[in-house]
Design a protein around this motif. Structure first.
Motif, mmCIF file in Angstrom:
data_model
loop_
_atom_site.group_PDB
_atom_site.id
_atom_site.type_symbol
_atom_site.label_atom_id
_atom_site.label_comp_id
_atom_site.label_asym_id
_atom_site.label_seq_id
_atom_site.Cartn_x
_atom_site.Cartn_y
_atom_site.Cartn_z
ATOM 1 N N ARG A 101 0.828 -1.202 0.000
ATOM 2 C CA ARG A 101 0.000 0.000 0.000
ATOM 3 C C ARG A 101 0.864 1.254 0.000
ATOM 4 N N GLU A 102 1.957 1.215 0.764
ATOM 5 C CA GLU A 102 2.847 2.382 0.814
ATOM 6 C C GLU A 102 3.452 2.668 -0.558
ATOM 7 N N SER A 117 -6.941 -1.405 6.267
ATOM 8 C CA SER A 117 -6.567 -0.700 5.035
ATOM 9 C C SER A 117 -7.558 -0.965 3.915
ATOM 10 N N THR A 118 -8.207 -2.146 3.934
ATOM 11 C CA THR A 118 -9.242 -2.443 2.934
ATOM 12 C C THR A 118 -10.423 -1.491 3.086
ATOM 13 N N VAL A 119 -10.824 -1.226 4.334
ATOM 14 C CA VAL A 119 -11.934 -0.306 4.586
ATOM 15 C C VAL A 119 -11.579 1.108 4.131
ATOM 16 N N LEU A 140 -7.468 1.379 12.744
ATOM 17 C CA LEU A 140 -6.108 1.325 12.203
ATOM 18 C C LEU A 140 -6.143 1.160 10.683
ATOM 19 N N ASP A 141 -5.476 2.061 9.992
ATOM 20 C CA ASP A 141 -5.293 1.951 8.539
ATOM 21 C C ASP A 141 -4.106 1.032 8.297
ATOM 22 N N ASP A 142 -4.337 -0.263 8.465
ATOM 23 C CA ASP A 142 -3.252 -1.236 8.461
ATOM 24 C C ASP A 142 -3.771 -2.547 7.881
#
Length: 357
Positions: free
Chosen positions: A133-134, A208-210, A260-262
């Motif tokens: 993602r990064e 991160s999917t959300v 968490l965006d993870d």
């Protein structure tokens, strides 16, 4: 008298005269317009300089398979190359950026959540996948910055950003409609299985999917806004934290930091909103090596064991337990193509001749 046959090349005398003529013209232009010549040379050098380089997985135009290509971002275009035999091979194509639109994230591929799309001014589409993602967001930011410097007509739709946006007005958002959209069979969030600390969780999704989905559906302009909205959904009981990381964050963080965006933080729909089965945890000894925390993802060239050729593979480094797995990025298979434990491993760099340095 000398003649030149069509398609056979010119006679030496004609060649020499032509070269001398064009050399004189070029020298005259340089001498007569030195500043204009310098500006033109500087502009050409700027346009051809590399802003970013690296591996991306590209979907084919005719046959919709996925191939790893080496991409070079320049001021007004992206070049991509085939990578064979451990080195960059022939130039395979060019993506013009003038009038181009970028959509990031692009969530039309269930098994490829790291895709972004480029749409040229001729409506030709390019689908590119990054290794993380990064890395995806970094490519999107670099391309978006290049588009902003080009003539008007270039658009960015929407590129993840962490600052500089208008604050999210939560009172204008109907949370029930957001949840209904998330449940939509065709355009909603796709449920999948995840492994965390030797436990397999089914019918769930990552943080991160959300966030990717909220940005893609334009329910939030930036990732920061998407995290704020997701935290509100969590606080209102619409979503539920089910993994160790997500549960700890919900207990110890403030409202804006609960979600968490993870990719390793796991969530599910809450009991009252569940529409696609239940979430349960299963112990799986075979999944132990995949349960470690992901430390790094990236593309590397790997030499084959039997046939000593080199191929690009997606490597994922995990710790506790320490394992290194690799995947074939051209396939949609989510299981590793291979891997090994790092316990007792010796890591050394090699010189060009293959001898440890």
């Amino acid at each position: 008298m000398d003649f030149c046959a069509p398609g056979r090349g010119s006679v030496r005398g004609v060649n020499r005269a032509s070269e001398e003529y064009f050399t004189a013209i070029k020298h005259h232009r340089r001498k007569t317009f030195p500043e204009r010549w310098k500006i033109a040379m500087d502009a050409n050098k700027l346009n051809n300089s590399s802003l970013k380089e690296g591996f991306l997985v590209k979907r084919g135009h005719i046959v919709h398979n996925w191939k790893v290509r080496w991409f070079v971002l320049q001021a007004d275009k992206m070049l991509y190359y085939r990578f064979e035999g451990g080195k960059r091979d022939c130039h395979r194509g060019t993506i013009p950026l003038t009038g181009c639109e970028i959509t990031c994230p692009y969530l039309e591929y269930d098994t490829r959540p790291l895709v972004f799309r480029l749409k040229t001014n001729t409506s030709e589409e390019y689908f590119l996948e990054a290794c993380s993602r990064e890395e995806r967001d970094d490519w999107a930011a670099e391309i978006g910055a290049a588009l902003q410097k080009l003539p008007s007509g270039s658009k960015t739709l929407p590129v993840p950003s962490c600052k500089g946006s208008k604050s999210l007005q939560l009172h204008d958002i109907n949370l029930s409609q957001v949840i209904d959209s998330m449940h939509d069979v065709h355009s909603g969030i796709k449920l999948s299985s995840h492994v965390e600390q030797c436990s397999t969780y089914i019918n769930c999704f990552s943080g991160s999917t959300v966030v990717d989905w909220l940005v893609f559906m334009q329910l939030a302009l930036t990732r920061v806004e998407a995290v704020t909205l997701a935290s509100t959904l969590l606080d209102e009981g619409c979503l539920r934290a089910i993994g160790v990381r997500s549960v700890d964050a919900g207990r110890n963080a403030t409202l804006s930091e609960q979600f968490l965006d993870d990719s390793t933080a796991l969530y599910s729909f809450a009991e009252g909103f569940k529409k696609r089965g239940s979430v349960r945890s299963e112990k799986s000894t075979s999944a132990v090596e995949l349960s470690g925390k992901v430390q790094k993802r990236g593309y590397l060239l790997k030499q084959g064991h039997k046939v000593k050729n080199w191929k690009v593979r997606l490597f994922v480094l995990r710790e506790e337990p320490g394992f290194l797995h690799y995947y074939d990025p051209s396939k949609d298979d989510l299981t590793p193509a291979g891997g090994f434990s790092l316990r007792g491993c010796l890591v050394s760099s090699l010189d060009d001749n293959g001898v440890p340095s």
